[in-house]
Write an enzyme that holds these catalytic residues in place. Structure first.
Site, short mmCIF file in Angstrom:
data_model
loop_
_atom_site.label_atom_id
_atom_site.label_comp_id
_atom_site.label_asym_id
_atom_site.label_seq_id
_atom_site.Cartn_x
_atom_site.Cartn_y
_atom_site.Cartn_z
CG ASP A 293 -2.02 -0.96 1.15
OD1 ASP A 293 -2.22 -1.49 0.05
OD2 ASP A 293 -2.71 -1.18 2.15
CE LYS B 89 -8.17 -0.71 -2.41
NZ LYS B 89 -7.64 -1.28 -1.17
CG MET C 199 -9.63 5.69 6.68
SD MET C 199 -10.50 4.40 5.77
CE MET C 199 -11.09 3.35 7.09
N1 SAH Z 1 -4.80 -1.24 8.43
C1 SAH Z 1 -4.49 0.06 8.98
C2 SAH Z 1 -5.60 1.06 8.73
C3 SAH Z 1 -5.86 1.35 7.29
S1 SAH Z 1 -7.05 2.62 7.05
C4 SAH Z 1 -4.19 -0.06 10.47
O1 SAH Z 1 -4.43 -1.13 11.05
O2 SAH Z 1 -3.70 0.89 11.05
C5 SAH Z 1 -6.03 4.05 6.92
C6 SAH Z 1 -6.19 4.92 8.15
O3 SAH Z 1 -5.40 4.40 9.22
C7 SAH Z 1 -5.70 6.32 7.98
O4 SAH Z 1 -6.67 7.13 7.35
C8 SAH Z 1 -5.49 6.74 9.41
O5 SAH Z 1 -6.70 7.04 10.05
C9 SAH Z 1 -4.98 5.48 10.01
N2 SAH Z 1 -3.50 5.45 10.07
C10 SAH Z 1 -2.69 4.57 9.49
N3 SAH Z 1 -1.40 4.85 9.78
C11 SAH Z 1 -1.40 5.94 10.56
C12 SAH Z 1 -0.40 6.70 11.20
N4 SAH Z 1 0.91 6.42 11.07
N5 SAH Z 1 -0.78 7.75 11.96
C13 SAH Z 1 -2.08 8.07 12.10
N6 SAH Z 1 -3.06 7.38 11.52
C14 SAH Z 1 -2.75 6.33 10.76
#
Ligand code: SAH
Length: 478
Positions: free
Chosen positions: A258, A280, A391
């Protein structure tokens, strides 16, 4: 006398010694002597300890007859019938005279912490079953040797132990089946490149044995099956990868990743692994992208490659991991899931917030601010859960407004964490009422995670005391 010194840096020769039934003398009765004796007993040696006093474990071994004990002042006759000596007493002078006496009799001796007086060194070791890796700097930098040992410890999967046991068990059969060394080597190579190591990694011992038998009967010609591993890359800091994630990355043929997975993490993967970015982007047809991802996984796995499907955070939290798993199952592609640290947990840690602090919250809800179905604001607002909103960067006005409208107090503390765990991490503390305005003012952008609930009050203090350490941290009293 010295076997190794800076003036003549001749390398030491590593040897693996069979000590079964051979007598080894250990001089000393403290903790160091105990560790050496333990190591020697494990190697099957007959151990004699020369010590005036013995620490408790040593004493137990002596009392039970596992270890013989000599008392009194050191006497050169103690070296009769001895193959090896370790001088491990606290008395450096005693260690030296033991070493001198041993060298005079051409018995190999190690004087602890005294490279000059030693004719052999005990290396730092990593063990996985019958596999042993010994590390030494010839006594010039023990701490460096220790570091290298720790790195190997992290890198070498525990399943190697099962692999060495399987190979030991099958050794005679393999020699009989492949008497010529060339063919035998090719068989071993194809075995190591095949399914057996992967199945052992997933603790499928029965499956590994079946795969072994298949390869054995096919005479090394069996093509290997491809596989897909869904791997959580964590929130971005490479230090937050799991050891398993690191190992499969170093073993991967293809990495389908990703956009959230940064270069620091991709740099840890095998150099010649093919990297495919399938991130995406907003405005893209997500279903088409997902269909392309499925097709890629299928195509590469069917070609016999090890595919790592690498996703930010945890692969099964708000990704399409669930659908990918289902797809792999439906197409009977061997697969495995390696979890990762999800953003909620990493961001809570960054903000110094306990998501389920029992004084304020009965649980935590992972909530997506965007998704296929409408959000149950009523449930989210009414619960005494901490909300961890994913998100949410573009959705904060609607989210906070709806939560307040459905009864969550406008004064509820919140903290937004942007780029959690990364060098450009920012924290923004506020109340639910002010969240959207402040986030807009400070241009909070994705990826950001918002923690809503009483527990977030602690983030204000945490952000304050850490604002020096975190570049660009924004804090605002709730
Ligand atoms: N699978 C991922 C989530 C994917 S959805 C997980 O378990 O974390 C993507 C969302 O994850 C982003 O919009 C944000 O809200 C959050 N996210 C992912 N990495 C992040 C980070 N380093 N800091 C803050 N939010 C994060």
């Amino acid at each position: 006398m010295s076997s190794y010194s800076q003036s003549r840096p001749t390398p030491l020769l590593p040897l693996f010694i069979d000590l079964r039934g051979r007598t080894v003398l250990v001089v000393g009765g403290g903790g160091v002597a105990r560790r050496k004796v333990g190591m020697l007993l494990e190697a099957g040696a007959r151990v004699t300890v020369a010590a005036t006093t013995a620490e408790p474990t040593l004493r137990k071994w002596i009392d039970s007859g596992r270890v013989r004990r000599l008392d009194g002042a050191f006497d050169a006759t103690w070296l009769d019938d001895v193959w090896l000596v370790i001088a491990a007493s606290r008395d450096q002078a005693l260690n030296r005279s033991v070493a001198d006496a041993a060298q005079a009799r051409r018995i190999f001796v190690n004087a602890v912490d005294d490279a000059e007086a030693s004719s052999f060194h005990v290396p730092a070791r990593v063990r996985r079953g019958h596999l042993q890796v010994a590390v030494s700097t010839g006594g010039t930098a023990p701490v460096l040797a220790q570091r290298v040992r720790e790195r190997l410890e992290a890198e070498l999967d525990e399943s190697l132990s099962g692999l060495t046991h399987l190979l030991a068990r099958e050794r005679a059969r393999i020699r009989w089946r492949f008497p010529q060394t060339g063919r035998r080597r090719r068989f071993f190579q194809s075995l190591l490149d095949g399914d057996v190591p992967r199945l052992l990694r997933t603790r499928d011992h029965a499956g590994a044995q079946i795969a072994f038998d298949l390869a054995f009967n096919d005479g090394a010609s069996a093509p290997r099956n491809g596989s897909v591993t869904l791997v959580g890359a964590g929130p971005g800091d490479p230090g937050l990868l799991t050891l398993k994630a690191l190992r499969v990355l170093q073993d991967a043929d293809v990495i389908v990743h990703d956009r959230l997975v940064g270069p620091d993490i991709l740099d840890l993967a095998r150099r010649d692994a093919e990297r495919i970015d399938v991130g995406k982007r907003v405005g893209e047809d997500h279903d088409a992208t997902q269909a392309r991802i499925h097709a890629l996984l299928l195509q590469h796995a069917r070609a016999g490659r090890h595919v790592v499907r690498l996703q930010g955070g945890d692969p099964l939290v708000f990704g399409r991991g669930g659908e990918e798993l289902e797809f792999l199952r439906a197409h009977a592609i061997p697969h495995e899931v390696i979890p990762g640290i999800t953003a909620a947990l990493a961001c809570a840690a960054a903000a110094g917030v306990a998501l389920t602090d029992r004084r304020h919250a009965h649980g935590v809800t992972l909530l997506a601010a965007r998704g296929n179905a409408p959000i149950d604001y009523r449930g989210a607002a009414a619960s005494d859960h901490t909300l961890a909103v994913y998100m949410g960067a573009g959705e904060l006005p609607l989210l906070s407004q709806e939560l307040v409208r459905h009864g969550r107090a406008a004064s509820t503390p919140c903290v937004a964490v942007e780029n959690g765990s990364l060098p450009n991490q920012r924290l923004l503390a506020s109340t639910l009422a002010e969240l959207a305005t402040l986030a807009h003012e400070h241009s909070i952008r994705a990826p950001a995670l918002v923690i809503i609930g009483e527990v977030a009050a602690h983030a204000v203090q945490a952000a304050r005391c850490r604002s020096h350490a975190i570049d660009g941290a924004i804090t605002r009293a709730a």
